[in-house]
Each structure stands twice: as C-alpha cells, then as structure tokens.
Design a protein around this motif. Structure first.
Motif, short mmCIF file in Angstrom:
data_model
loop_
_atom_site.label_atom_id
_atom_site.label_comp_id
_atom_site.label_asym_id
_atom_site.label_seq_id
_atom_site.Cartn_x
_atom_site.Cartn_y
_atom_site.Cartn_z
N SER B 44 0.63 -1.27 -0.24
CA SER B 44 -0.13 -0.26 -0.01
C SER B 44 0.68 1.32 -0.10
O SER B 44 0.37 2.20 -0.44
N GLN B 80 -7.42 0.41 -0.49
CA GLN B 80 -7.71 -1.01 0.30
C GLN B 80 -9.00 -1.15 1.24
O GLN B 80 -9.61 -2.09 1.09
N ASP B 156 -6.01 -2.15 -4.98
CA ASP B 156 -5.27 -2.69 -3.62
C ASP B 156 -6.23 -3.35 -2.88
O ASP B 156 -7.19 -3.18 -2.46
N GLU B 157 -5.99 -4.64 -3.21
CA GLU B 157 -6.73 -5.80 -2.46
C GLU B 157 -8.18 -5.62 -2.84
O GLU B 157 -8.96 -5.56 -1.79
#
Ligand code: ATP
Ligand code: MG
Lengths: 299, 299
Positions: B44, B80, B156-157
């Motif tokens: 991140s 995220q 991000d994820e």
C-alpha cells in the motif's frame, strides 16, 4: 469555479446527512435553552425588574421582551461559533478516515479543497444560525418585540460576521487536527466550554476580574457584546422612553455585557465591529498561509 | 513494449519503519501486473507513492512518462479500504468525485449509465454507501476509480472479503476493460488471481525478492509433480527421487519440466499412466517468502 461549487455542495450535504456532526453542533445551543427554561430566565427577569426604579410603572411585556432578546443574543453568539466548529470537523474526519486521499488522487487542486471546507462551513453556519434567528425572532415577537428594522438588519449582519469568524477560526484549528480522537476532544471542549467563555451561560460582568481581563483579548467577547447591543437595544430604549433614568439603564447594560471594557475603557460598537472584521481577516490569512506553506513543504 | 509505470530505487520510511527499500520495477502498457506480499510488506505504501499521496524519500516514479502529479486524470485507484462518503448515496458520491475530473452534467449522466450497466449497479445507485454490503460497496469503489476512464487502474486488494460470485463478476469486468487496453496493477492475497497476470513482483519487508511471469516464477521456485498410477513402490524407489506413495497413486517431485521429460523418456515402462503438474503460485510464494498466503491472512 464549477469544481469549487461541487466540493462545497458535497461538504454541506455531508454535514446535514451526518447525524452525528449535525446534532453535536446543536448541543451547546440546547444546553443554553435548557438553562433558560430552568432558571436563567428567572434570574434575568429578577435582575431587570429590580434594575428599574420602583416608582416607574411598566408592563410585564417589557421585562419578557428584554429577557427574550437577551436569550436570543446568547443563542446566536454561541451557535455561530459552535456550529462552525462542528461543521468544520468534516475536514478532520476526511483526514481521519482517509477520504481526503480519494480527493488528492484526483486533479482537484488542494487550494480548492481547502477553500471548499471554509466556504461550506460558512454556509452551514449561516443556514443553521439564520434558522435559529428566525425562530428566535418569532419567540421574541410572541413575548415582547422592541426591535427596530435597523436592529433586525444589524443582527443579521452580526450573524454573518460571527459565522465568518467561526468559519475562519475553526479552519485554522482543524488544519492541525487529523485523528478521530483529536476531533472528539476539540468538539467536546468547544461544546462544553464556549457557552461559558463567551458569556452566554453567565454574563462576563459577573466573572472574576482576572478572567474578564483575559477574555477581553479574545475577539468572540466582542461578538457576544455586539449581538447583545443589537438584540437588546430596542428594549433599553423603551425603558428610557418610559422614564427609567439613564444611569439605571447603563448599569443594566453593564450587567448584561452590552458595555465591554478593555483596560477600563469602554469599547464602542464600532470598535467591536472592527475587531471582528480584523479577526476574520487575520484568521483567514493564517489559514491561506498554512495551506500554501504546507504544500511547499510537501513538495 | 511501452512502459506505463517506471519506478526506480524507490524508498520510504516512517520513522524507524523502513516500509519500502530501494525497489525498482516497470509495468508494461496493457498488462496485468500483480504485486504480492504478506501484510505489512509495503504494497500500500508503494501504491500511495505511485498515485502521489506520499512523497518518496528516494527514487523516481514515472507514470506515462511524467511524474504522477501531472497525470492524475490517467490513474484510477481502488483503495484497500473504501474511502467513499458513507452518508451519501452512490449517485452523489460519483457525482461529486466526477466533478473533480471536470465531468459534470450530460457527460456525467452518460458515463454513469455506462458504468452502472457494466457493474450492474442500478439498484444501489440511490442508497447510502454506508448501508451497502461489502461487495456492493466495492462495486461503487470500482465505479469511482473508473469514472474518468483512466488508462491505469490500481487495485489494492480489491477482492478481499468478497464472495466467490462477486469476485468473479469483478474479474469479468476488469478482464473486459483490459481488452480495451486498460493497464491494471493489483495487490492481492489470492494466488489464483495473481496466476493470471502478465508479470508478478513479490515483496517482503519492503524489498523485491522475486519477480517474473507466473511461468518463470513457477519454473524457478517450484518443482513439477508427476503423478503415476498403477505402479509398485519399489520401482519408484529405484528412481532415487523424493516421492509420496499412496495405494492408488504415487507423486514424484522433479526439478523442472525438461528433467521430467527426460525421466519419462528413460523409463517408458514405468510411465504408462501419469500426469505432470506444474507448481502453483502458492508454492512460489511459500518458497520465496517462507510464508504461506491464504485468503487474505498470512500464516
Ligand atoms: N502512515 C504510516 N505511518 C507509519 N507507518 C506506516 C504508515 N503506513 C504504513 N506504515 C508501515 O509500513 C509498513 C508497510 O505498510 P503497508 O501498508 O504498505 O503494507 P501492505 O503491504 O499494504 O500490507 P497489507 O497487506 O496489510 O495491506 C508496515 O510496517 C506499516 O506499519
Ligand atoms: Mg495494504
């Protein structure tokens, strides 16, 4: 320009949708109303009644109107600042939950972002306080109306000015906050403390001298006093009209902070006005500089 | 091939914590690029620097040949954790965010219709983001990231915590967009998602410890498995390779596919009924980090 409008709209909408922020901003005004309902109005009623010499006949309406205008002025003095602080907490909240990142990755200029919070805070405060003013006017009208048309205009101008003061000061303070914890601490301090130090819960004239002197350095003190003067002017004029001696009226005015003394010199309303405008300018300039400066550092 | 991202010698520390240590990599235009690592590896942080939220301590980042500051409208980011405004509806969120890119009025409406068809968002448009389920919220996040039609999408994820069905839908959408030339940079904890990518970088404690195509990584870090059916254990033993024997089959572990071919050629009589499987991305990850990744948690 268009972007600035959208970001401002977003901020305003967030405030009214976020129940937490909205209700927190109403805490102080509500405390004040409860205090009046339970005992403050009686205290003032007695003070005004005993302030008028016995030989003068007067209508109960005059006392009611005076108390109501006093309440209105306190309510507005408090709301303009606390509402501004609570609504500006949005900028802190955005930092705390990283929403601000979502704006910073877009081409939105950071100056517009900063300005968006400032303007939104001002709008929100003005909206809430003008509603308060309207409700307040209706209440005052129902118990005893002594305001002239120019008083009404002056009160509205005061509300705008104090909202601007609230917006500029809260912008500077919020600039330094970035976590949820700091945010609740500041909102708790403002909600609990501001009503007291601005002389809404209790007139500053009854504070110990040291505290009063200290408060005379704060711009809000003059904001409260300005509102007091404009809200209560009509009622005091009426007292003079029915024959209350000038000295008696003057001492009443002293007791409700219509007269404020800086180092033992009475401060006129024109000076109060100047202090407020100057403070708005100073805080706004500080806010702009902080933003410009922090951007430079980041680069 | 044209590079859309070029990162050189990138480093970032937070006080004592060295989050990213001197990493360099590049991403080809139109590719699917995966960034793997256990929790806290620095994924991140790298992404934040990539989209201009964090300033690197050292190193350079080029996106589309420029610093990321200048190409903000070419980058779309799904963070995220969701950074949309919870109290506002999906529609309002998109409306305000789109305005930051100068997309308003008819253009907004047109793009909204496109995306809401693509992501099947019709029924959630008017609901507050805070009241949506995790998967629905993710759709809104993705719509937000894609709204300005970026040429680089950073995820991000994106699929952590989603059910397999929703995960599949999201991948389908991303797959479709890639066909139109979108470059996707992804971090994930799901190895099967990474296995489809064109290039993989694995980082651990801020350093790149392995990179390559999934095939290269598998060849380099995992053994092939040859499963034999209907053989005697003593025949297998003679080969002198590590194996697992079970009643119905026998698993042989072999360095790589060419060695396997050689082995099979030399032992035609033994290899009658068999299959060769390559190592899985899970095994690659385990081999290079010594840690296992499982559905978002590292053990
Ligand atoms: N703002 C920050 N301040 C201090 N330390 C930070 C900050 N952001 C990240 N870190 C630290 O940097 C390291 C890398 O964090 P990062 O968020 O990049 O990991 P990650 O690979 O994204 O992990 P995850 O899979 O859990 O999301 C961690 O040790 C983290 O604690
Ligand atoms: Mg992360």
């Amino acid at each position: 320009m268009n972007t600035l409008m959208y970001i401002t709209l977003r901020n305003v909408k967030m405030f009214f949708r976020d129940k937490g922020m909205f209700f927190t901003s109403l805490i102080t005004p509500l405390i004040l109303l409860v205090l009046y309902a339970t005992f403050l109005s009686n205290v003032y009623r007695d003070a005004f009644t005993s302030g008028i010499p016995d030989f003068i006949k007067f209508d109960e309406k005059l006392i009611n109107g005076t108390v109501a205008s006093q309440l209105l002025s306190s309510l507005l003095a408090v709301s303009c600042i606390t509402v501004a602080f609570c609504s500006n907490l949005l900028s802190v909240q955005d930092k705390a939950n990283k929403t601000v990142n979502d704006m910073l990755i877009s081409p939105l200029k950071s100056s517009k972002l900063a300005l968006g919070y400032y303007i939104a805070t001002f709008f929100i405060t003005v909206i809430v306080c003008l509603v308060t003013t309207a409700v307040g006017f209706i209440y005052v009208y129902s118990v005893g109306w002594y305001l002239s048309f120019s008083d009404v205009l002056l009160i509205l101008a005061d509300v705008l000015l104090l909202s601007l003061l609230g917006a500029s000061l809260s912008s500077v303070v919020s600039f330094f906050l970035s976590t949820q914890g700091q945010m609740s601490a500041v909102s708790a301090i403002i909600s609990a403390g501001y009503g007291f130090i601005c002389g809404a819960y209790m007139p500053m004239s009854q504070f110990p001298e040291g505290l009063r002197d200290a408060l005379s350095f704060l711009p809000f003190t003059y904001g409260t006093s300005l509102l007091r003067n404009h809200c209560m002017n009509g009622a005091f004029e009426e007292m003079k009209n029915i024959g209350v001696p000038n000295e008696a009226v003057a001492s009443l005015k002293d007791s409700v902070d219509c007269n404020i003394y800086f180092a033992d010199t009475a401060v006129g309303t024109d000076v109060m006005l100047f202090v407020l405008i100057a403070s708005v300018v100073v805080f706004t300039v500080i806010y702009v500089l902080l933003n410009v400066f922090s951007k430079k550092i980041k680069k | 091939m044209e590079k859309i991202i070029e990162i050189e010698n990138l480093s970032k520390s937070f006080g004592e914590v060295k989050a990213v240590k001197n990493i360099s990599f590049s991403v080809e235009k139109g590719s699917l690029f995966s960034f793997l690592g256990v929790n806290g590896a620095g994924k991140s942080t790298t992404i934040s620097m990539l989209c201009g939220l964090l300033t690197p301590d050292f190193g350079t980042i080029n996106v589309c040949g420029q610093s990321s500051e200048k190409v903000k409208d070419k980058i779309g980011v799904v963070f995220q954790s969701s950074v949309l405004d919870m109290p506002l509806s999906v529609y309002d969120n998109l409306k305000y965010r789109a305005s930051f890119y100068g997309i308003t009025g008819e253009r907004f409406q047109k793009r909204l219709n496109e995306l809401s068809g693509l992501l099947d968002m019709g029924e959630i448009l008017n609901r507050p983001v805070g009241k949506l389920s995790g998967g629905q919220r993710r759709k809104a996040d993705i719509a937000r990231a894609l709204f300005h039609s970026p040429s680089l999408l950073i995820l991000d994820e994106p699929t952590t915590g989603l059910d397999p069905q929703t995960r599949k839908t999201l991948w389908q959408v991303i797959e479709d967009l890639r066909r139109e030339g979108l470059t996707v940079l992804l971090t994930t904890h799901y190895m099967e998602e990474a296995a489809d990518s064109d290039h993989i970088v694995i980082i651990d404690s801020g350093e790149i410890i392995a990179e390559g195509t999934p095939l290269e990584l598998k060849n380099k870090y995992t053994k092939d498995t040859v499963t034999l059916y209907g053989v005697d254990e003593k025949d297998v033993k003679k080969l002198g390779l590590p194996y697992i024997f079970d009643d119905s089959y026998c698993k042989l572990f072999i360095e790589n596919t060419s060695k396997a071919a050689e082995l099979i050629g030399n032992n035609r009589e033994l290899f009658v009924d068999f299959e060769i499987t390559k190592g899985k991305m899970d095994d690659v990850f385990l081999a290079v980090t010594g840690k296992e990744l499982h559905g978002g948690v590292s053990r």
